[in-house]
Design an enzyme around this catalytic site. Sequence first.
Site, mmCIF file in Angstrom:
data_model
loop_
_atom_site.group_PDB
_atom_site.id
_atom_site.type_symbol
_atom_site.label_atom_id
_atom_site.label_comp_id
_atom_site.label_asym_id
_atom_site.label_seq_id
_atom_site.Cartn_x
_atom_site.Cartn_y
_atom_site.Cartn_z
ATOM 1 N N GLU A 66 0.817 -1.226 0.000
ATOM 2 C CA GLU A 66 0.000 0.000 0.000
ATOM 3 C C GLU A 66 0.849 1.276 0.000
ATOM 4 O OE1 GLU A 66 -3.485 -0.175 2.540
ATOM 5 O OE2 GLU A 66 -3.191 1.922 3.057
ATOM 6 N N ASP A 67 1.915 1.275 0.767
ATOM 7 C CA ASP A 67 2.634 2.536 1.005
ATOM 8 C C ASP A 67 4.064 2.602 0.482
ATOM 9 O OD1 ASP A 67 0.493 3.778 2.281
ATOM 10 O OD2 ASP A 67 0.983 2.878 4.208
#
Length: 190
Positions: A66-67
Site C-alpha cells: 500500500e505505502d
Amino acid sequence: MGGANEVGLLAAADFAARKHKGQRRNDAEATPYINHPIAVAALLARVAGVKDLLTLQGALLHDTIEDTETSAEEIEVRFGKAVRRLVLEVTDDKTLPRPDRKRLQVERAAKLTSRARLIRVADKICNLDDMNFTNPGGWSLERKLGYLDWSVEVIGQIRGIHPGLEKLFDTIVAEKRQLLATPQPAEAAP
Ligand code: ZN
C-alpha cells in the site's frame, strides 16, 4: 522447529524496514514508519498471543504494498503465496479516492480471513495510539472524530476475532473520544 519461524520473521522485518526506509509516521515525533508494522506484530504477539508465523509476517509487511514500491509478486517470491494473499487482504487500493477506500474497507471487513482480521484490529489500535489527537496544528477536530467513527465502523464488522484485542481497541477509542471532548490548553507561551 522454532528456527525457521525466527528466520522468516526477521526476514519480513528486514524487508519491511528496507521498504519503509525514509518514511515517517504522522505523529508528533515523526517516528520512523517501520516502528508501526513492528508495533502491530508485537501487539499481536504480546496481547493476542499470536505465534503463527504467517500472521506475524503479514503484520510486519501489511503496509508495504500500500505505502511503498513493493509489488505483490515481490512478496510472493520472498515469502510465498499465503503471505502475498494475506498482505493483499489488508491493502487498500491507493488508486481510488480516499472516501471510496474508506467505504470499501468497511464493506470488505466482514469478508476478511481470521488472520487478516487480527492484523486489521491491531493496525487500528496502533494507528489510534499513534494519532496525534492533541496537536493543535494537526487534523481538525472533525477529521479526528471522523477517523475514530470510521475505525469503530470497520472493527464493528469483524468483532469476535479476539476479545482482548477488541477490548483494547474499545479502551483506546474511549480514551481518544475523551481527549477530543476536553478543551486543549492553548500552546505554552515561549
Ligand atoms: Zn498499518
